[in-house]
Scaffold this motif. Structure first.
Motif, PDB file in Angstrom:
ATOM      1  N   GLU A   7       0.904  -0.994  -0.120  1.00  0.00           N
ATOM      2  CA  GLU A   7      -0.151  -0.093   0.019  1.00  0.00           C
ATOM      3  C   GLU A   7       0.771   1.265   0.031  1.00  0.00           C
ATOM      4  O   GLU A   7       1.847   1.184   0.893  1.00  0.00           O
ATOM      5  CB  GLU A   7      -0.780   0.007   1.255  1.00  0.00           C
ATOM      6  N   ASP A  51      -2.785  -3.327  -2.744  1.00  0.00           N
ATOM      7  CA  ASP A  51      -3.478  -2.301  -3.374  1.00  0.00           C
ATOM      8  C   ASP A  51      -3.144  -2.609  -4.958  1.00  0.00           C
ATOM      9  O   ASP A  51      -2.037  -3.177  -5.113  1.00  0.00           O
ATOM     10  CB  ASP A  51      -3.211  -1.150  -2.840  1.00  0.00           C
ATOM     11  N   GLY A  60       0.195  -3.284  -8.824  1.00  0.00           N
ATOM     12  CA  GLY A  60      -0.407  -4.326  -7.692  1.00  0.00           C
ATOM     13  C   GLY A  60      -0.631  -5.643  -8.137  1.00  0.00           C
ATOM     14  O   GLY A  60      -0.569  -6.648  -7.555  1.00  0.00           O
ATOM     15  N   LEU A  78      -6.728  -5.059  -2.040  1.00  0.00           N
ATOM     16  CA  LEU A  78      -7.599  -4.191  -1.024  1.00  0.00           C
ATOM     17  C   LEU A  78      -7.545  -3.102  -1.937  1.00  0.00           C
ATOM     18  O   LEU A  78      -6.358  -2.431  -1.995  1.00  0.00           O
ATOM     19  CB  LEU A  78      -6.940  -4.080   0.257  1.00  0.00           C
ATOM     20  N   THR A  79      -8.604  -2.747  -2.501  1.00  0.00           N
ATOM     21  CA  THR A  79      -8.681  -1.477  -3.432  1.00  0.00           C
ATOM     22  C   THR A  79      -9.790  -0.816  -3.698  1.00  0.00           C
ATOM     23  O   THR A  79     -11.077  -1.453  -3.348  1.00  0.00           O
ATOM     24  CB  THR A  79      -8.209  -2.053  -4.962  1.00  0.00           C
ATOM     25  N   LYS A  98     -12.098  -0.888  -0.640  1.00  0.00           N
ATOM     26  CA  LYS A  98     -11.757   0.109   0.171  1.00  0.00           C
ATOM     27  C   LYS A  98     -12.569   1.136   0.079  1.00  0.00           C
ATOM     28  O   LYS A  98     -13.372   1.455  -1.004  1.00  0.00           O
ATOM     29  CB  LYS A  98     -10.335   0.583  -0.301  1.00  0.00           C
TER      30      LYS A  98
END
Length: 129
Positions: A7, A51, A60, A78-79, A98
């Motif tokens: 991240e 990410d 990513g 995780l985006t 996210k």
């Protein structure tokens, strides 16, 4: 569990680190780009939260694929742009949109760590085929 956070937004990364540490996990590091990931990948990563858009661009997906296929890590993307992963990424588990709550992060890390087909995935997690 040994968790790698990929991240580039430092506040997001620090919040994830705090959440994971409170849950008893060891955060092996925060990688904001490909070079940092390469330095940390050999640290025995069990689970990675990745990410899509990082300091060095949209790296990513490549990083997640490498963590899963070459390093055996359970990878959760995780985006804020989960639609970019419609086809999924071979070898990875799925995507968590996210912003994600602490509860959602805890649930997906636990799910990824267990990797059992007998478990139902957390509601927020979209599994790849």
């Amino acid at each position: 569990m040994r968790v790698l956070i990929v991240e580039d937004e430092i506040l997001v990364a620090m919040e994830l680190e705090e959440t994971l540490s409170e849950l008893g996990h060891t955060v092996v590091g925060i990688a904001p780009d490909r070079r940092s990931f390469e330095a940390l990948a050999g640290e025995g990563v069990d689970v990675a939260l990745v990410d899509l858009n990082l300091r060095d661009g949209e790296t990513g997906v490549e990083i997640g694929r490498a963590l899963a296929q070459r390093h055996g890590a359970a990878v959760i993307f995780l985006t804020a742009n989960p639609g970019l992963l419609e086809d999924g990424v071979a070898g990875t588990i799925g995507v968590l949109p996210k912003p994600a709550s602490r509860h959602a992060v805890a649930a997906v890390v636990d799910y990824a760590a267990r990797r059992s087909p007998m478990l139902s995935p957390p509601g927020e997690l979209r599994l790849f085929a």
